[in-house]
Scaffold this motif. Structure first.
Motif, short mmCIF file in Angstrom:
data_model
loop_
_atom_site.label_atom_id
_atom_site.label_comp_id
_atom_site.label_asym_id
_atom_site.label_seq_id
_atom_site.Cartn_x
_atom_site.Cartn_y
_atom_site.Cartn_z
N ARG A 127 -1.40 -2.80 0.26
CA ARG A 127 -1.63 -1.88 -0.86
C ARG A 127 -2.71 -2.41 -1.80
O ARG A 127 -3.48 -1.62 -2.37
N THR A 227 -1.00 -2.40 7.81
CA THR A 227 -0.36 -1.47 6.88
C THR A 227 0.84 -0.78 7.52
O THR A 227 1.92 -0.69 6.92
N GLU A 231 4.71 -1.19 6.30
CA GLU A 231 5.43 -0.05 5.75
C GLU A 231 6.65 0.33 6.59
O GLU A 231 7.66 0.78 6.05
N TRP A 273 2.03 5.44 1.76
CA TRP A 273 1.05 4.53 2.36
C TRP A 273 1.04 4.68 3.87
O TRP A 273 -0.03 4.67 4.50
#
Length: 327
Positions: A127, A227, A231, A273
């Protein structure tokens, strides 16, 4: 020790706790400051038989970390899926805590995934990179807009080495010149911060087996792979790809009543995200020469590129689920 159920309404400066027995009788209620002393006072009143429910919010993870190991069990509650307000006309912190405790007692709370500290730290890395990249893009757009307002014809590739040399020689009058120098200085600072972040992301993508497996998918790369890995956390909490797509908020809203059915826009629930990463990765799937790529191109011609990107991102969840290494 008799089991007790504790509901906690958590705020930035304080939290309200309400404890009840298995028969829904009040045991105690107390308001504490959200500090080490306040949490220590709560822990002193808890024991192995204490079951705790706390709503998910920004300070929840740090709060829960300090309770784990001192209570019997703790549930982080998804308030969108847990009905805790029915039957009450008033709404106060104490009543909210009482409703949480009662819902926990009735086993009607819907909990959410509690990521371990390592996964949360990896999320912060991804992030942080995203924030820096968006800030970098915003600064570039502001410089382009400034030159346009001043009537300056800028080179096509303004932020390459050649474009930077051209900017070094550019002189704008008045505050426009100060603004250009200031924006370029901030842009240079952002780039300096972004460099070690990208090095760390590439290191994780090369060393983590899950990120490495995702990195081999078409259209992914170190940034997208890390990412998605962060997540999702652990894939075993999803039974299949469509459930992963639902967590990313990529499934449409559906209402059925009698013989009628209505489908609307995507829910956008879950991790924004993860949803952003999958939709960005979907752009690269149209170049694939396999059946997936051909399907994506046909769908784009029929439904348009925007709807197709969402559909492709939803289909990518099934591929991510399939290639994710199991423990």
């Amino acid at each position: 020790m008799e089991r007790e159920y504790i509901g906690i309404d958590l705020h930035k400066a304080f939290f309200q706790a309400y404890a009840m027995t298995s028969s829904a009788e009040r045991r105690w209620a107390q308001r504490y400051p959200t500090s080490d002393a306040g949490i220590a006072a709560l822990v002193a009143r808890c024991g192995p038989g204490s079951q705790v429910a706390v709503e998910a919010s920004s300070p929840t993870w740090a709060f829960v970390d300090r309770l784990v190991g001192h209570v019997g069990a703790i549930r982080v509650v998804d308030t969108r899926k847990t009905r805790i307000k029915a039957g009450y006309a008033a709404k106060t912190d104490r009543l909210d805590a009482q409703r949480l405790a009662d819902a926990l007692r009735r086993d009607s709370v819907v909990g959410i995934y509690y990521p371990p500290p390592a996964i949360r730290d990896l999320r912060e890395l991804g992030r942080y990179r995203c924030h820096l990249a968006r800030l970098q893009a915003s600064l570039k757009q502001r410089i382009h807009a400034l030159l346009l307002r001043q009537g300056v014809a800028a080179p096509r590739a303004l932020f390459t080495q050649r474009g930077t040399s051209w900017l070094d020689t550019l002189v704008l009058p008045g505050w426009a010149g100060d603004e250009l120098r200031g924006l370029r200085q901030v842009l240079a600072d952002v780039r300096r911060q972004l460099a070690p972040v990208m090095i760390a992301i590439r290191a994780v993508a090369a060393s983590d087996p899950i990120a490495r497996a995702l990195d081999q998918r078409p259209g992914f790369g170190p940034v997208f792979s890390v990412t998605v890995r962060a997540e999702v956390g652990t894939i075993v909490r999803f039974p299949d790809g469509p459930h992963l797509a639902s967590y990313a908020g990529l499934v449409p809203r559906v209402e059925r009543s009698g013989g009628r059915q209505w489908s609307g826009r995507i829910t956008k629930a879950g991790s924004p995200w993860l949803r952003w990463t999958l939709i960005e990765a979907a752009l690269h799937q149209f170049r694939r020469q396999d059946d997936f790529g051909r399907w994506a191109r046909r769908l784009a011609l029929r439904a348009g590129i925007l709807k197709t990107r969402v559909a492709v991102a939803r289909a990518l969840c099934t591929e991510v689920f399939a290639v994710w290494p199991r423990e």
